[in-house]
Design an enzyme around this catalytic site. Structure first.
Site, mmCIF file in Angstrom:
data_model
loop_
_atom_site.group_PDB
_atom_site.id
_atom_site.type_symbol
_atom_site.label_atom_id
_atom_site.label_comp_id
_atom_site.label_asym_id
_atom_site.label_seq_id
_atom_site.Cartn_x
_atom_site.Cartn_y
_atom_site.Cartn_z
ATOM 1 C CB SER A 9 -0.894 0.017 1.239
ATOM 2 O OG SER A 9 -1.391 1.327 1.430
ATOM 3 C CG MET A 43 -11.405 -3.063 5.582
ATOM 4 S SD MET A 43 -9.942 -2.565 4.677
ATOM 5 C CE MET A 43 -8.990 -1.701 5.925
ATOM 6 C CG ASP A 82 -6.086 -3.042 3.455
ATOM 7 O OD1 ASP A 82 -4.991 -2.823 3.990
ATOM 8 O OD2 ASP A 82 -6.728 -2.181 2.807
ATOM 9 C CG HIS A 132 -9.236 0.061 0.007
ATOM 10 N ND1 HIS A 132 -8.583 -0.189 1.193
ATOM 11 C CD2 HIS A 132 -10.564 0.033 0.295
ATOM 12 C CE1 HIS A 132 -9.481 -0.360 2.157
ATOM 13 N NE2 HIS A 132 -10.688 -0.221 1.639
ATOM 14 C CG HIS A 149 -3.934 -1.664 -1.423
ATOM 15 N ND1 HIS A 149 -5.051 -2.429 -1.719
ATOM 16 C CD2 HIS A 149 -4.295 -0.890 -0.361
ATOM 17 C CE1 HIS A 149 -6.025 -2.136 -0.880
ATOM 18 N NE2 HIS A 149 -5.600 -1.193 -0.038
ATOM 19 C CG ASP A 176 -5.029 2.248 1.221
ATOM 20 O OD1 ASP A 176 -6.000 1.481 1.122
ATOM 21 O OD2 ASP A 176 -3.913 1.882 1.645
ATOM 22 C CG MET A 203 -8.231 7.037 2.946
ATOM 23 S SD MET A 203 -7.249 7.110 4.451
ATOM 24 C CE MET A 203 -6.487 5.490 4.406
ATOM 25 C CG MET A 262 -11.139 3.099 2.633
ATOM 26 S SD MET A 262 -9.594 3.071 3.548
ATOM 27 C CE MET A 262 -8.439 3.184 2.178
HETATM 28 C C1 DX5 Z 1 -6.105 1.322 5.941
HETATM 29 C C2 DX5 Z 1 -5.685 1.028 4.533
HETATM 30 C C3 DX5 Z 1 -4.602 0.035 4.433
HETATM 31 C C4 DX5 Z 1 -3.307 0.466 5.072
HETATM 32 C C5 DX5 Z 1 -2.527 -0.747 5.428
HETATM 33 O O1 DX5 Z 1 -7.225 2.137 5.924
HETATM 34 O O2 DX5 Z 1 -6.777 0.538 3.790
HETATM 35 O O3 DX5 Z 1 -4.385 -0.366 3.089
HETATM 36 O O4 DX5 Z 1 -2.529 1.282 4.253
HETATM 37 O O5 DX5 Z 1 -1.411 -0.364 6.177
HETATM 38 P P1 DX5 Z 1 -0.683 -1.367 7.160
HETATM 39 O O6 DX5 Z 1 -0.271 -2.553 6.350
HETATM 40 O O7 DX5 Z 1 0.456 -0.574 7.683
HETATM 41 O O8 DX5 Z 1 -1.695 -1.741 8.223
HETATM 42 ZN ZN ZN Z 2 -6.392 -0.405 1.763
#
Ligand code: DX5
Ligand code: ZN
Length: 217
Positions: free
Chosen positions: A6, A137, A175, A64, A31, A33, A35, A66
């Site tokens: 990620s 998750m 994840d 991903h 990956h 993320d 947000m 969010m």
């Molecule tokens: C959290 C994200 C993850 C995060 C994972 O909201 O969706 O993808 O970056 O990070 P680690 O592996 O450090 O938990």
């Molecule tokens: Zn993620």
């Protein structure tokens, strides 16, 4: 087992080099993320970064989302170059989540459905025939570097059982808090893709980090 680092834990100032390093290290997917500060209490990156990664990084882009009401944006993420678009089942009505998944499929991309820790495994059932991937998750979404929630393992096994029975080609991704200690638990519970932020980008030797995540206990 596929490993998807990620970029949330990468150095954004050197993103291209960071991505080239994890690719050379043997990472399978990247990956991303996304947000919005509403669905989760944090803001990260969006469409322009996916576009740049598509141009500059020769990797499968696992996005991903969010974000609230992802139907508003899924087509633009596909056009920006995402290979897989994950939406959260909690982010809108059943009808709109179905439309979001159908839009991703109509764009010719893989569609993923994501569950927050408090959402039960059964939530995937109405969507399963449309999905290419289920993402479970193992932290509350929003931040990297959190502790793996072992209480999600029974749910992971339950999702694995649904996939084996109803959608055997569907990938099962995990994840949150995945590291060399928790990766074997995910593998044993039936995961096929592991997201890892801090366990890859937080380590100076990325090849060793990816190897450790793929290692059989
Ligand atoms: C959290 C994200 C993850 C995060 C994972 O909201 O969706 O993808 O970056 O990070 P680690 O592996 O450090 O938990
Ligand atoms: Zn993620």
């Amino acid at each position: 087992m596929k490993i998807a680092p990620s970029i949330l834990s990468a150095d954004f100032c050197r993103l291209g080099e960071e991505v080239a390093e994890v690719k050379a290290a043997g990472a399978d997917w990247l990956h991303v993320d996304v947000m919005d500060g509403l669905f989760v209490p944090n803001i990260s990156v969006g469409i322009p970064v996916v576009k740049s990664l598509r141009k500059g990084a020769d990797m499968f882009l696992d996005t991903h989302l969010m974000i609230e009401r992802p139907l508003r944006y899924v087509q633009r993420f596909c056009e920006a170059g995402a290979d897989l678009v994950n939406v959260h089942v909690e982010a809108d009505t059943e009808e709109n989540i179905r439309k979001a998944i159908e839009t991703v499929k109509a764009c010719g991309k893989m569609a993923g459905l994501t569950l927050k820790p408090k959402t039960p495994a059964e939530a995937i059932l109405p969507f399963l025939p449309l999905c290419d991937l289920i993402l479970v998750m193992t932290v509350e979404p929003g931040f990297g570097g959190q502790r793996f929630m072992e209480d999600q393992l029974p749910k992971l096994r339950q999702v694995r059982a649904y996939l084996d029975a109803l959608a055997p080609a569907c990938e099962l991704e995990v994840d949150g808090g995945v590291d060399e200690n928790t990766a074997p638990l995910c593998a044993e519970a039936g995961a096929s893709v592991l997201v890892a932020g801090s366990a890859v980008f937080g380590k100076p030797d990325r090849a060793a980090a990816v190897r450790a995540l793929k290692a059989k206990p």
